[in-house]
Design an enzyme around this catalytic site. Structure first.
Site, mmCIF file in Angstrom:
data_model
loop_
_atom_site.group_PDB
_atom_site.id
_atom_site.type_symbol
_atom_site.label_atom_id
_atom_site.label_comp_id
_atom_site.label_asym_id
_atom_site.label_seq_id
_atom_site.Cartn_x
_atom_site.Cartn_y
_atom_site.Cartn_z
ATOM 1 N N ALA A 142 1.580 -5.079 2.388
ATOM 2 C CA ALA A 142 2.293 -5.208 3.978
ATOM 3 C C ALA A 142 1.605 -4.243 5.368
ATOM 4 O O ALA A 142 1.496 -5.015 6.062
ATOM 5 C CB ALA A 142 3.125 -6.728 3.730
ATOM 6 N N GLY A 154 4.864 -5.159 -3.201
ATOM 7 C CA GLY A 154 3.495 -5.190 -2.231
ATOM 8 C C GLY A 154 4.149 -4.470 -0.965
ATOM 9 O O GLY A 154 3.226 -4.674 0.434
ATOM 10 N N SER A 155 5.376 -4.312 -0.890
ATOM 11 C CA SER A 155 5.160 -3.572 1.087
ATOM 12 C C SER A 155 5.326 -2.716 1.326
ATOM 13 O O SER A 155 4.454 -3.423 2.473
ATOM 14 C CB SER A 155 6.893 -2.859 0.576
ATOM 15 O OG SER A 155 7.276 -2.042 -0.213
ATOM 16 N N SER A 156 4.198 -1.680 0.756
ATOM 17 C CA SER A 156 3.599 -1.010 1.155
ATOM 18 C C SER A 156 1.967 -1.424 1.964
ATOM 19 O O SER A 156 1.316 -0.933 2.745
ATOM 20 C CB SER A 156 3.512 0.528 0.629
ATOM 21 O OG SER A 156 2.886 0.418 -0.515
ATOM 22 N N ASP A 190 -3.003 -4.886 -4.474
ATOM 23 C CA ASP A 190 -2.125 -5.543 -3.561
ATOM 24 C C ASP A 190 -2.666 -5.418 -1.782
ATOM 25 O O ASP A 190 -2.119 -6.336 -1.543
ATOM 26 C CB ASP A 190 -0.952 -4.038 -3.522
ATOM 27 C CG ASP A 190 -0.305 -3.910 -4.564
ATOM 28 O OD1 ASP A 190 -0.875 -4.712 -5.713
ATOM 29 O OD2 ASP A 190 0.460 -2.939 -4.268
HETATM 30 C C1 MEV Z 1 1.184 -1.247 -8.057
HETATM 31 O O1 MEV Z 1 1.194 -2.764 -7.697
HETATM 32 C C2 MEV Z 1 0.266 -1.934 -9.247
HETATM 33 C C3 MEV Z 1 -0.353 -0.666 -9.931
HETATM 34 O O2 MEV Z 1 -1.698 -1.805 -10.436
HETATM 35 C C4 MEV Z 1 -1.256 0.289 -8.932
HETATM 36 C C5 MEV Z 1 -2.663 -0.285 -8.205
HETATM 37 O O3 MEV Z 1 -3.081 -1.432 -8.842
HETATM 38 O O4 MEV Z 1 -3.264 0.532 -7.028
HETATM 39 C C6 MEV Z 1 0.867 -0.316 -10.317
#
Ligand code: MEV
Length: 299
Positions: free
Chosen positions: A93, A89-91, A134
């Site tokens: 964050a 989840g770096s983007s 995220d």
């Molecule tokens: C990405 O961290 C999680 C996914 O389910 C994409 C999303 O939920 O937006 C792959």
């Protein structure tokens, strides 16, 4: 200066984009963003850390600044403890911390709901069609049950209180493809195989319901078994890799109760539930050549 935490998805990634619930927890590693006004109208991002791609961050920051009504030049400085582009989840964050930092310099006092909503707009640059899980976890922290509202209204968010914090190890390897590409690839496969995917999606939904119960009751063995099942579903939709499968197998052999890829896949991270065995599991993954992180989720 503002901060936001990373996340790890325990159950339901990819399926969550289509309205199936998912469960994710924050990790203590954080991203820090500081902002100051600058001459001109440019939104500039500086990152001392070479792992960052400032141009990509600038695109997200421009969207966030626009949502906050900022028309003047701004310089942002970013640093992070998170692995970048690897399912942590770096983007998100970055988007959450940058939203908070930008709001501060224009004297806007934003509540978490506003921060989360604005950060979601930045996440669209990274994800294309993000579910919003995220940025939700990066904003609020803790353990979160999340269901996307496919009609575009407010998403359903529930802060879960796990009976026991989960002792996990996260192992990370390089990723091929961006989240956006991986999500699009799943969409294409789904369109080509509607029946197969309907079955997988139904299983994914049931699994998250069971996982929610197991987390609330602190049933670690059950949680572990469900993590393994979730990994199988993610394999079926084509987002796992040899490296991710090998990390999961090594973790299980070293005593983990369950393991799965976490995030978009295509490489990136796995999460292994291993109460009392974090050291052994981390060692087994590191033997494969990949770095690990020991975390407790749901505290
Ligand atoms: C990405 O961290 C999680 C996914 O389910 C994409 C999303 O939920 O937006 C792959």
């Amino acid at each position: 200066m503002a901060k936001a935490c990373g996340k790890t998805i325990l159950f339901g990634e990819h399926f969550v984009v289509y309205g199936i619930p998912a469960i994710a927890g924050s990790v203590s590693d954080q991203t820090t963003v500081s902002a100051r006004k600058a001459k001109g109208t440019r939104i500039k991002v500086e990152a001392a850390d070479k792992r960052h791609n400032p141009e990509f961050l600038e695109k997200m920051a421009a969207v966030l600044a626009n949502k906050l009504g900022i028309n003047e030049g701004v310089e942002l400085e970013v640093s992070t403890e998170l692995q970048i582009g690897s399912g942590m989840g770096s983007s998100a964050a970055f988007c959450v911390a940058a939203t908070r930092a930008l709001a501060q310099i224009v004297g806007k006092n934003l509540g978490n709901d506003d921060v989360c909503r604005i950060a979601y707009e930045g996440e669209k640059i990274a994800h294309g069609t993000p579910s919003g899980i995220d940025n939700t976890v990066a904003t609020y922290g803790g353990l979160v049950w999340f269901k996307k509202n496919l009609e575009g209204g407010a998403n359903q968010i529930e802060r879960l209180k796990a009976r026991k914090p989960l002792e996990v190890v996260i192992g990370t390897c390089p990723r091929k493809g961006t989240t956006k590409e991986l999500v699009e690839a799943v969409r294409t496969r789904k369109e080509k195989n509607p029946e197969k995917f309907a079955r997988i999606f139904e299983d994914a939904g049931k699994l998250v319901d069971e996982a929610r119960e197991a987390l609330l009751k602190g049933e670690e063995k059950k949680i572990g078994a469900l993590l393994n099942q979730n990994h199988e579903l993610l394999k079926e939709i084509g987002v796992s890799t040899r490296e991710l499968d090998a990390m999961c197998s090594a973790a299980l052999k070293a005593g983990a109760l369950g393991a799965k890829l976490t995030g978009a896949g295509g490489g990136g991270s796995v999460i292994a539930l291993c109460p009392g065995k974090q050291a052994e599991v981390a060692k087994a993954i590191e033997k494969l050549g990949w770095p690990t992180l020991k975390v407790r989720i749901g505290e």
